[in-house]
Scaffold this motif. Structure first.
Motif, PDB file in Angstrom:
ATOM      1  N   LYS A  75     -23.706  44.698 -14.091  1.00  5.63           N
ATOM      2  CA  LYS A  75     -23.323  43.736 -13.070  1.00  5.63           C
ATOM      3  C   LYS A  75     -22.891  42.291 -13.632  1.00  5.63           C
ATOM      4  N   VAL A  76     -21.868  41.871 -13.457  1.00  9.17           N
ATOM      5  CA  VAL A  76     -21.457  40.642 -13.790  1.00  9.17           C
ATOM      6  C   VAL A  76     -21.208  39.667 -12.679  1.00  9.17           C
ATOM      7  N   GLU A 116     -24.461  35.003 -22.898  1.00  8.90           N
ATOM      8  CA  GLU A 116     -23.634  34.464 -21.845  1.00  8.90           C
ATOM      9  C   GLU A 116     -22.349  34.628 -22.345  1.00  8.90           C
ATOM     10  N   ILE A 117     -21.297  35.078 -21.522  1.00  4.10           N
ATOM     11  CA  ILE A 117     -19.699  35.109 -21.785  1.00  4.10           C
ATOM     12  C   ILE A 117     -19.125  33.627 -21.313  1.00  4.10           C
ATOM     13  N   ASP A 118     -18.167  33.259 -21.935  1.00  4.02           N
ATOM     14  CA  ASP A 118     -17.218  32.413 -21.170  1.00  4.02           C
ATOM     15  C   ASP A 118     -16.001  33.002 -20.994  1.00  4.02           C
ATOM     16  N   ASP A 156     -12.530  39.792 -17.307  1.00  3.18           N
ATOM     17  CA  ASP A 156     -12.452  39.208 -18.655  1.00  3.18           C
ATOM     18  C   ASP A 156     -13.776  39.178 -19.039  1.00  3.18           C
ATOM     19  N   ALA A 157     -14.841  38.983 -18.370  1.00  7.00           N
ATOM     20  CA  ALA A 157     -16.139  38.785 -19.173  1.00  7.00           C
ATOM     21  C   ALA A 157     -16.571  40.225 -19.526  1.00  7.00           C
ATOM     22  N   ILE A 158     -16.293  41.387 -18.856  1.00  7.56           N
ATOM     23  CA  ILE A 158     -16.637  42.724 -19.420  1.00  7.56           C
ATOM     24  C   ILE A 158     -16.018  42.887 -20.588  1.00  7.56           C
ATOM     25  N   VAL A 159     -14.784  42.637 -20.645  1.00  2.79           N
ATOM     26  CA  VAL A 159     -13.712  42.990 -21.886  1.00  2.79           C
ATOM     27  C   VAL A 159     -14.560  42.157 -23.091  1.00  2.79           C
TER      28      VAL A 159
END
Length: 90
Positions: A14-15, A40-42, A48-51
């Motif tokens: 889950k994102v 944590e992803i920017d 895009d966060a999953i990629v």
């Protein structure tokens, strides 16, 4: 860009934006069997966060593979040196 937090289960993820990841939500996710990923992803959006997470994970696995290959080579060389030493001086 927004910061995204990822929760991971065995085969699900889950994102969501970081500002929505409250203590109560994290506790609820833990009860469902999810754990919070340490990165944590920017990203521009959830997809895009999953990629970016997948790219980051692949880079980590590649470097781990490289490190473990080097460790095996060092262990084999050390074993050969020890074997030669014991055969020669025993």
């Amino acid at each position: 860009m927004r910061k995204y937090v990822i929760y991971i289960n065995n085969n699900k993820s889950k994102v969501l934006p970081k500002e929505l990841a409250t203590r109560a939500f994290t506790k609820k996710m833990k009860q469902r069997g999810f754990r919070k990923h340490h990165v944590e992803i920017d990203a521009k959006n959830e997809q895009d966060a999953i990629v970016k997470l997948n790219e980051n994970s692949q880079e980590y696995l590649d470097s781990l593979k490289e490190l473990s290959g080097s460790a095996v080579i060092c262990a084999i060389c050390g074993g050969v040196v020890a074997l030669i030493y014991f055969i020669k001086f025993w």
